[in-house]
Design an enzyme around this catalytic site. Structure first.
Site, mmCIF file in Angstrom:
data_model
loop_
_atom_site.group_PDB
_atom_site.id
_atom_site.type_symbol
_atom_site.label_atom_id
_atom_site.label_comp_id
_atom_site.label_asym_id
_atom_site.label_seq_id
_atom_site.Cartn_x
_atom_site.Cartn_y
_atom_site.Cartn_z
ATOM 1 N N CYS A 104 3.599 2.492 -27.869
ATOM 2 C CA CYS A 104 4.165 3.271 -26.418
ATOM 3 C C CYS A 104 4.934 5.135 -27.325
ATOM 4 O O CYS A 104 5.537 4.797 -28.309
ATOM 5 C CB CYS A 104 6.119 2.763 -26.488
ATOM 6 N N CYS A 129 8.446 5.990 -26.951
ATOM 7 C CA CYS A 129 8.968 5.596 -27.522
ATOM 8 C C CYS A 129 9.808 6.085 -29.288
ATOM 9 O O CYS A 129 10.391 6.163 -29.434
ATOM 10 C CB CYS A 129 8.985 4.423 -27.457
ATOM 11 N N ASP A 130 8.448 5.691 -29.382
ATOM 12 C CA ASP A 130 7.942 5.978 -31.013
ATOM 13 C C ASP A 130 7.301 7.619 -31.583
ATOM 14 O O ASP A 130 7.658 7.707 -32.576
ATOM 15 C CB ASP A 130 6.758 4.927 -31.379
#
Ligand code: NAP
Length: 301
Positions: free
Chosen positions: A130, A133-134
């Site tokens: 992701c 997200c990261d």
């Protein structure tokens, strides 16, 4: 006893909830994680009709508010099985059991793994599924994205704004994703395409320090010194616990046509879980409407 129990609170499931409530049916939505499904990881949705730009998180929240505002109940419980008892269906979660007249399965899909050695060990230690997200953990670092679909292209575009350099590794020389995304990537000075190539090894002791890629035509190997590898090689349907109940095809998709009906009367499927040609936000929402309408008609006899 509910009229409709919906498993999964992504765009398909929540749209089904809206249609179910507008037909005055009692609706329970069960979701294992958070509402919104995979769309919450999309920074900017640009292809949903009449919403030229909206973030995935805002889209998911608005959809949730709409469904709950209309009276749908949503519980964060993981469904572990659905039993067909003829006129009623029994839905088991890790916490409770629910009875319903109809069930709509809208559990979507999960990330496909790359299938390279040490992938699980290095997940969260440089390997991610992701980018939104990261990605922030890799500010000003060199990273790689693997895949050739829209997710990979959009991830690479997103990461190009954060990272120092982005390698886009794809096993063919043509992308499956939209040309508009590929064209935008070609304009980025810090993006390098590594085409006709596969990841053959993940390097690094405790954390990822590089990936080895092999050119499929020459067999030549090359090490890309990256701190992050974003795997975006597609998704597989999440229907493990329904496989006894419904028919699935070779790729794991629930077999159902555009009617969203399964072979089990009163059980419907919507969104990425089912066999379909176009997997988009708009088609997931459309499935939700179709499946709920089919469930309503079934309940009304
Ligand atoms: P996808 O379209 O299925 O693409 C998966 C990519 O990964 C393909 O390029 C495939 O290569 C590659 N791949 C598969 N297995 C691999 C492996 N083991 N090793 C290396 N490469 C592998 O998946 P996606 O990008 O997640 O998209 C899923 C659906 O969501 C698509 O319909 C997509 O259009 C849609 N989507 C839409 C948007 C948008 O409209 N904004 C954004 C994201 C996703 P090949 O091409 O060689 O098969």
């Amino acid at each position: 006893m509910f009229d409709i129990v919906i498993v999964g609170a992504g765009p398909a499931g929540l749209t089904a909830a809206i249609y179910g409530r507008r037909a005055a049916k009692s609706v329970l939505v069960l979701e294992a994680r958070a509402w919104g499904g995979q769309i919450i990881n999309t920074p900017d949705i640009e292809n949903y009709p009449a919403a030229a730009h909206i973030s995935g998180a805002d889209f998911a929240n608005q959809l949730y508010e709409q469904a709950v505002g209309l009276g749908a109940e949503l519980k964060l419980e993981k469904v572990v099985g659905v039993e067909d008892r003829g006129e009623t269906k029994l839905i088991r979660t890790t916490q409770a059991e629910y009875e319903a007249g109809t069930v709509i399965l809208a559990t979507g899909s999960e990330n496909r793994k790359l299938g390279v050695e040490r992938e699980a060990e290095l997940t969260g230690k440089g390997v991610s599924y992701c980018a939104t997200c990261d990605g922030n953990f890799f500010r000003r670092r060199d990273v790689a994205v693997v895949g050739g679909g829209n997710t990979a292209l959009e991830d690479a575009l997103y990461l190009a704004e954060l990272a120092n350099k982005v390698y886009l590794i794809h096993r063919r020389d043509a992308f499956r994703g939209e040309e508009a995304n590929a064209a935008r990537l070609r304009e980025k000075e810090n993006v390098e395409f590594v085409l006709n190539s596969t990841v053959t090894a993940l390097l690094g002791e405790k954390r990822l320090s590089g990936v080895e890629v092999a050119d499929k035509r020459s067999g030549e190997k090359r090490v890309l010194e990256v701190k992050g590898l974003f795997v975006a090689v597609g998704r597989v349907p999440e229907n493990e616990c329904f496989r006894e109940l419904i028919e699935v095809d070779g790729s794991g998709c629930a077999v159902a046509g555009e009617s969203c009906r399964t072979k089990v009367p009163g059980v419907f499927v919507a969104g990425d879980i089912r066999t379909k040609e176009v997997r988009q936000l708009v088609t997931a929402a459309a499935d939700g409407a179709v499946a709920a309408t089919a469930a309503i008609n079934y309940l009304n006899g």
